[in-house]
Design an enzyme around this catalytic site. Structure first.
Site, mmCIF file in Angstrom:
data_model
loop_
_atom_site.group_PDB
_atom_site.id
_atom_site.type_symbol
_atom_site.label_atom_id
_atom_site.label_comp_id
_atom_site.label_asym_id
_atom_site.label_seq_id
_atom_site.Cartn_x
_atom_site.Cartn_y
_atom_site.Cartn_z
ATOM 1 C CB ILE A 138 -0.034 -6.124 -0.783
ATOM 2 C CG1 ILE A 138 0.627 -7.421 -1.283
ATOM 3 C CG2 ILE A 138 -0.598 -5.354 -1.970
ATOM 4 C CD1 ILE A 138 -0.254 -8.345 -2.042
ATOM 5 C CG HIS A 139 3.539 -1.667 2.370
ATOM 6 N ND1 HIS A 139 3.872 -1.886 3.688
ATOM 7 C CD2 HIS A 139 4.599 -2.106 1.633
ATOM 8 C CE1 HIS A 139 5.085 -2.421 3.750
ATOM 9 N NE2 HIS A 139 5.541 -2.571 2.533
ATOM 10 C CG ASP A 140 0.074 1.444 -1.575
ATOM 11 O OD1 ASP A 140 0.690 1.547 -2.643
ATOM 12 O OD2 ASP A 140 0.439 2.041 -0.533
#
Ligand code: RIB
Ligand code: CA
Length: 307
Positions: free
Chosen positions: A235-237
């Site tokens: 969940i990069h962001d």
């Protein structure tokens, strides 16, 4: 004292999770959300941002920004986030508030930054088109920007090409403008975001946290992120938000970052470590603590939302 932030975003499944965590973080005050074309086109990224803020029952203004990159043609990530940008998820409309500004995102960014009593932290989690336009049109805003905490880039590797991360690849010219500015940047690139993998078991824990838990579970069921193990999600962001609320979980190095703008390596963030660099490249995270923070955050969101 809450940190005033502005999120520039291309929601986007991981963007939605990051924005939700930011809105309910006691350490943060989300002053404005601006949208950009990226994961999907500007119409859908903007609709998703407005629908999310409505669903969460918050009066946070949203302003629509650039649809296309500065020079390149938009390439989307619809195969990862679905054509809508949020997989098959349908936001439940809690109350239709008029949240969408009639002004362009860059105008709203300028106003919010110049009118803030406290220096603003910018949190771009999509292509940097709006931020580059802001700096070119209104360079005076830099006097009231504390730092930029962005998701993008990579010291090693890429997820759109072997050497370019998606946000940088979509608009490398904007990224070059931003990284070349004399402003403090915290770069949460793939080097750290790929470590922050959330497992199906973690999602199952969150699924029980009411409608926001259902949202996370449904979003991630439609998140075909090819860069992670079969039963885990990057969940990069979300990394930018947990960096802001729990900076002690992270470690990195100072650097200068040169963005390649042409040819096969376009979007590559060439990283030169040095103590005078304006960029703090985040490289490591306490993964177990990050997972616990992810779960605790959504438990808190559910308790505060009441549904
Ligand atoms: O490479 C990951 C980034 O690209 C994230 O911001 C994701 O939302 C996509 O925009
Ligand atoms: Ca994003």
């Amino acid at each position: 004292m809450k940190t005033p932030i502005i999120i520039d975003t291309d929601p986007g499944i991981d963007d939605v999770i990051a924005i939700t965590a930011a809105i309910f973080a006691e350490e943060l005050d989300v002053k404005l959300i601006t949208t950009v074309g990226g994961n999907v086109g500007i119409k859908n990224t903007t609709n998703n941002a407005v629908n999310l803020v409505n669903f969460l029952g918050k009066d946070i203004p949203v302003a629509k920004g650039a649809d296309q990159p500065l020079l390149n043609k938009l390439v989307s990530a619809a195969k990862v986030h679905g054509e809508s940008g949020v997989g098959g998820y349908q936001f439940e409309v809690k109350e239709n508030r008029t949240l969408l500004s009639s002004k362009h995102a860059v105008e709203e960014l300028r106003k919010a930054i110049l009118n803030s009593n406290e220096p603003i932290t910018l949190v771009p989690i999509g292509p940097l088109t709006n931020i580059a336009l802001l700096f070119k049109m209104y360079p005076e805003v830099k006097n009231n920007i504390k730092e930029i905490v962005l998701m993008g880039g990579a010291v090693k590797g890429g997820n759109r090409t072997p050497v370019a991360e998606f946000n940088m690849f979509v608009d490398p010219h904007a990224a070059k403008i931003v990284f070349d500015e004399d402003v403090k940047i915290i770069m949460c690139g793939l080097d750290v975001t790929l470590q922050t993998r959330i497992s199906n078991d973690d999602v199952k824990k969150i699924e029980g946290y009411g409608k926001v838990g259902e949202m996370v579970s449904q979003l991630l069921s439609g998140y075909d992120s090819p860069s992670t193990a079969a039963d885990e999600f990057a969940i990069h962001d979300l990394c930018t938000i947990i960096y802001l609320t729990r900076p002690e979980l992270f470690a990195g190095k100072r650097a200068t970052v040169n963005v390649v703008t042409e040819g096969d390596a376009s979007g590559c963030t060439l990283t030169h470590y040095n103590e005078d660099g304006n960029v703090h490249v985040v490289l490591d995270v306490d993964v177990e603590e990050f997972r616990s923070e992810f779960i605790a955050t959504f438990k808190k969101v559910h308790e505060q939302l009441g549904y």
